[in-house]
Design an enzyme around this catalytic site. Structure first.
Site, PDB file in Angstrom:
ATOM      1  N   ASP A 147     -50.902 -77.595  23.604  1.00 15.44           N
ATOM      2  CA  ASP A 147     -51.957 -76.319  23.467  1.00 15.44           C
ATOM      3  C   ASP A 147     -51.186 -75.143  23.139  1.00 15.44           C
ATOM      4  OD1 ASP A 147     -54.787 -76.708  25.179  1.00 15.44           O
ATOM      5  OD2 ASP A 147     -52.922 -78.000  25.679  1.00 15.44           O
ATOM      6  N   GLU A 172     -57.278 -69.658  21.806  1.00 15.65           N
ATOM      7  CA  GLU A 172     -57.650 -69.964  22.986  1.00 15.65           C
ATOM      8  C   GLU A 172     -56.582 -69.658  24.212  1.00 15.65           C
ATOM      9  OE1 GLU A 172     -59.222 -73.751  24.142  1.00 15.65           O
ATOM     10  OE2 GLU A 172     -59.468 -73.257  26.109  1.00 15.65           O
ATOM     11  N   VAL A 241     -55.949 -77.354  21.173  1.00 16.97           N
ATOM     12  CA  VAL A 241     -56.467 -78.561  21.868  1.00 16.97           C
ATOM     13  C   VAL A 241     -57.662 -78.383  22.314  1.00 16.97           C
ATOM     14  CG1 VAL A 241     -55.939 -80.574  22.973  1.00 16.97           C
ATOM     15  CG2 VAL A 241     -53.916 -79.109  21.861  1.00 16.97           C
ATOM     16  N   THR A 244     -58.993 -80.464  26.158  1.00 21.67           N
ATOM     17  CA  THR A 244     -57.949 -80.751  26.670  1.00 21.67           C
ATOM     18  C   THR A 244     -57.984 -82.138  27.661  1.00 21.67           C
ATOM     19  OG1 THR A 244     -57.179 -78.816  26.361  1.00 21.67           O
ATOM     20  CG2 THR A 244     -55.658 -79.832  27.519  1.00 21.67           C
ATOM     21  N   SER A 384     -64.801 -83.215  23.296  1.00 20.86           N
ATOM     22  CA  SER A 384     -64.194 -82.259  22.086  1.00 20.86           C
ATOM     23  C   SER A 384     -65.204 -82.285  20.793  1.00 20.86           C
ATOM     24  CB  SER A 384     -62.883 -82.449  21.562  1.00 20.86           C
ATOM     25  OG  SER A 384     -62.898 -83.447  20.742  1.00 20.86           O
ATOM     26  N   LYS A 387     -67.253 -84.538  18.156  1.00 19.29           N
ATOM     27  CA  LYS A 387     -68.556 -85.068  18.095  1.00 19.29           C
ATOM     28  C   LYS A 387     -69.299 -84.143  16.693  1.00 19.29           C
ATOM     29  CE  LYS A 387     -69.360 -83.223  22.501  1.00 19.29           C
ATOM     30  NZ  LYS A 387     -67.870 -83.237  23.018  1.00 19.29           N
ATOM     31  N   ASP A 413     -64.699 -72.992  20.148  1.00 21.04           N
ATOM     32  CA  ASP A 413     -65.376 -74.440  20.303  1.00 21.04           C
ATOM     33  C   ASP A 413     -66.322 -74.793  19.502  1.00 21.04           C
ATOM     34  OD1 ASP A 413     -63.883 -75.374  22.610  1.00 21.04           O
ATOM     35  OD2 ASP A 413     -64.852 -73.803  24.194  1.00 21.04           O
TER      36      ASP A 413
HETATM   37  N1  LIG Z   1     -68.331 -75.227  32.477  1.00 20.53           N
HETATM   38  C1  LIG Z   1     -68.419 -75.333  31.227  1.00 20.53           C
HETATM   39  N2  LIG Z   1     -69.631 -75.634  30.485  1.00 20.53           N
HETATM   40  C2  LIG Z   1     -69.592 -75.835  29.265  1.00 20.53           C
HETATM   41  N3  LIG Z   1     -68.477 -75.991  28.421  1.00 20.53           N
HETATM   42  C3  LIG Z   1     -67.385 -75.808  29.209  1.00 20.53           C
HETATM   43  C4  LIG Z   1     -67.123 -75.521  30.464  1.00 20.53           C
HETATM   44  N4  LIG Z   1     -65.858 -75.621  31.054  1.00 20.53           N
HETATM   45  C5  LIG Z   1     -65.163 -75.806  29.570  1.00 20.53           C
HETATM   46  N5  LIG Z   1     -65.989 -76.043  28.606  1.00 20.53           N
HETATM   47  C6  LIG Z   1     -65.731 -76.294  27.190  1.00 20.53           C
HETATM   48  O1  LIG Z   1     -65.764 -77.463  26.644  1.00 20.53           O
HETATM   49  C7  LIG Z   1     -64.652 -77.899  25.862  1.00 20.53           C
HETATM   50  C8  LIG Z   1     -64.643 -79.172  26.016  1.00 20.53           C
HETATM   51  O2  LIG Z   1     -65.855 -79.823  24.988  1.00 20.53           O
HETATM   52  P1  LIG Z   1     -66.339 -80.999  25.598  1.00 20.53           P
HETATM   53  O3  LIG Z   1     -66.902 -80.935  27.158  1.00 20.53           O
HETATM   54  O4  LIG Z   1     -67.497 -81.105  24.578  1.00 20.53           O
HETATM   55  O5  LIG Z   1     -65.120 -82.010  25.610  1.00 20.53           O
HETATM   56  C9  LIG Z   1     -63.522 -77.076  26.433  1.00 20.53           C
HETATM   57  O6  LIG Z   1     -62.847 -77.077  25.439  1.00 20.53           O
HETATM   58  P2  LIG Z   1     -61.220 -77.167  25.833  1.00 20.53           P
HETATM   59  O7  LIG Z   1     -60.842 -78.378  26.226  1.00 20.53           O
HETATM   60  O8  LIG Z   1     -60.395 -76.800  24.689  1.00 20.53           O
HETATM   61  O9  LIG Z   1     -60.728 -76.034  26.805  1.00 20.53           O
HETATM   62  C10 LIG Z   1     -64.103 -75.818  27.195  1.00 20.53           C
HETATM   63  O10 LIG Z   1     -64.114 -74.754  26.012  1.00 20.53           O
HETATM   64 MG   LIG Z   2     -62.294 -75.884  23.357  1.00 19.52          MG
END
Ligand SMILES: Nc1ncnc2c1ncn2[C@@H]1O[C@H](COP(=O)(O)O)[C@@H](OP(=O)(O)O)[C@H]1O
Ligand SMILES: [Mg+2]
Length: 476
Positions: A147, A172, A241, A244, A384, A387, A413
């Site tokens: 990251d 981020e 990233v 993550t 991520s 999608k 995001d």
């Molecule tokens: N409680 C929450 N509700 C919704 N989205 C969240 C969350 N906590 C983290 N995320 C976001 O969801 C992203 C991951 O997306 P997904 O769930 O679609 O894989 C995370 O990105 P990062 O991994 O860059 O922090 C983060 O920004």
């Molecule tokens: Mg993200």
């Protein structure tokens, strides 16, 4: 006089002019709110990159209210026509092409960095992982060497290639953890990862730093990605990233970079290092993909690894290119192919995707929506912004995200994914059917309930209607 971004010139200016007085040939002009009452008849115009201010000028200045004079509508029409005369299609094609070129190279390099780090992550023991490579943020989400390293290299490349004075980045990560007294091992790992990646820069057509970057320089390039966005001006948005959790689990993740101008996304680049050409691989864990690639050597090695998608606002086109393989030179456009959304509009045949983690989006609410609109297939749960890539590539038709009440979606995001889907022919809105608003700072303020992205308006309308019908009885 030196012209720079945001310079206000208090009159409309059309035609040829001797601009030898201007010393910045790559100057960018913002053209919104030019002619009242048509406040936005041209949104942006950039001088063609290949041309030079000294030989060519066709611009309309931003109006300074204190100096402006009233412009009649008829006059506005004439000026518009004159402006169109200068703005030939080739020039429009060239708009943002330099930025796009640089952003794609930066994301390609970031993807290669991530692949290397993910390979070591998943081959390492749990113990060494927790000690050196994976850390927990305040909200318990993971953050890794990748990251910070990706944030550093993207920040460095944008500044080097586009001029540091022109670069403002919302990203981020911050440097707080890295700067702590007990983080020297981690910081060292980041500096090493950054320099290892930048040493490869010439393969991507980017000059490498000589000498290699030192610790304080690396900290500084990460730290300066501290823009807070907003409604005016130009800034980049980076999720180094995204997903993550998927990354540390050896699964899908993305590198997302977008350019926002006056609150609108104008450019998006999405690197998906574990999303190869074959769509069926998206449904399997990356581990499966790794085993399969070992067992059956791919016929077209270039497309085996992953891809980078990109699009420019208003082009009506979205593109995908393979990741660069070891020892190959990046030559634009690197075998890019155009991608378009799926033409399926029958819910029974459509695939919908959503986050893997139910903490990030309510699986039970989307299951209810799927049932009521007649989506029959099992949801495709993917980490991520991959999608968004799946919709743009036509591998899925619907993406829905309904986070818990109070969660504020961050612009990094979504920005890159939204423009890529839109230019590939799809629709992305909040659950109230309104466009996502990238002009309010770090968050998608005012987002109505959730996010709905579809390959077309038929499916989109059905889902928006279903949200309205079932929202009242949901626990969200
Ligand atoms: N409680 C929450 N509700 C919704 N989205 C969240 C969350 N906590 C983290 N995320 C976001 O969801 C992203 C991951 O997306 P997904 O769930 O679609 O894989 C995370 O990105 P990062 O991994 O860059 O922090 C983060 O920004
Ligand atoms: Mg993200």
């Amino acid at each position: 006089m030196s012209l720079s971004l945001g310079t206000i010139i208090p009159r409309i200016f059309l035609g040829h002019v001797n601009t030898s007085q201007y010393d910045d040939v790559a100057t960018f002009f913002t053209l919104t709110h030019v002619l009242q009452p048509r406040s936005c008849f041209i949104s942006h115009y950039k001088l063609p990159y290949t041309q030079n201010l000294k030989t060519h000028v066709a611009f309309v200045s931003k109006f300074d209210h204190t100096c402006s004079y009233p412009v009649m509508e008829e006059e506005a029409d004439t000026k518009q026509k004159k402006f169109d005369f200068f703005c030939d299609p080739d020039e429009k094609e060239e708009e943002y092409s330099k930025e796009l070129d640089v952003a794609v190279r930066a994301v390609q390099m970031a993807c290669s960095l991530c692949q290397r780090v993910q390979d070591t992550l998943i081959s390492n023991t749990t113990r060494s992982r927790t000690n050196h490579q994976v850390h927990s943020k305040d909200d318990n989400s993971p953050v890794t060497v990748a990251d910070w390293s990706v944030q550093a290299i993207v920040s460095w490349i944008l500044s080097e290639c586009l001029g540091s004075e022109n670069i403002s980045i919302v990203a981020e990560e911050d440097v707080q953890t890295l700067s702590e007294a007990n983080a020297s091992g981690l910081l060292e790992a980041v500096v090493e990862t950054v320099n290892q990646c930048l040493a490869e820069a010439p393969r991507f057509g980017v000059q490498k730093p000589i000498p290699a970057l030192g610790t304080s320089e690396v900290l500084e390039i990460i730290r300066r990605c501290n823009s807070i966005g907003g409604p005016t001006g130009r800034f980049w948005v980076l999720d180094p990233v995204d997903g993550t959790l998927g990354f540390v689990r050896g699964d899908q993740y993305a590198v997302a970079l977008a350019l926002i101008e006056d609150g609108e996304v104008v450019l998006g680049v999405l690197g998906c290092p574990n999303y190869p050409m074959r769509k069926e691989w998206l449904s399997y864990h990356h581990r499966y993909h790794r085993i399969i690639s070992k067992l059956t050597p791919p016929t077209s090695e270039t497309w085996n690894k992953g891809c980078v998608l990109y699009a420019k606002r208003g082009s009506g086109k979205a593109w995908m290119q393979p990741l660069l393989h070891a020892n190959k030179m990046f030559v634009w456009p690197n075998q890019a192919k155009q991608v378009t959304v799926s033409s399926i509009d029958n819910p029974a045949l459509a695939t919908f995707c959503e986050p893997v983690e139910k903490a990030n989006s309510s699986h039970s609410f989307t299951a209810g929506l799927a049932h009521s609109v007649g989506l029959r297939k099992q949801p495709l749960r993917v980490y991520s912004m991959v999608k968004y890539a799946a919709i743009a590539r036509g591998d899925a038709e619907v993406f829905m995200k309904f986070a818990r009440a109070g969660y504020k979606e961050k612009i990094w995001d979504h920005a890159a994914g939204v423009i890529i889907i839109q230019e590939a022919g799809g629709v992305v809105t909040d659950a109230g059917g309104r466009p996502l608003d990238f002009s309010k700072g770090l968050y998608l303020e005012g987002l109505d309930r959730g996010i709905v992205a579809c390959s077309g308006s038929t499916l989109h309308e059905k889902i928006i209607d279903a949200v309205d019908a079932s929202w009242g009885s949901s626990s969200l």
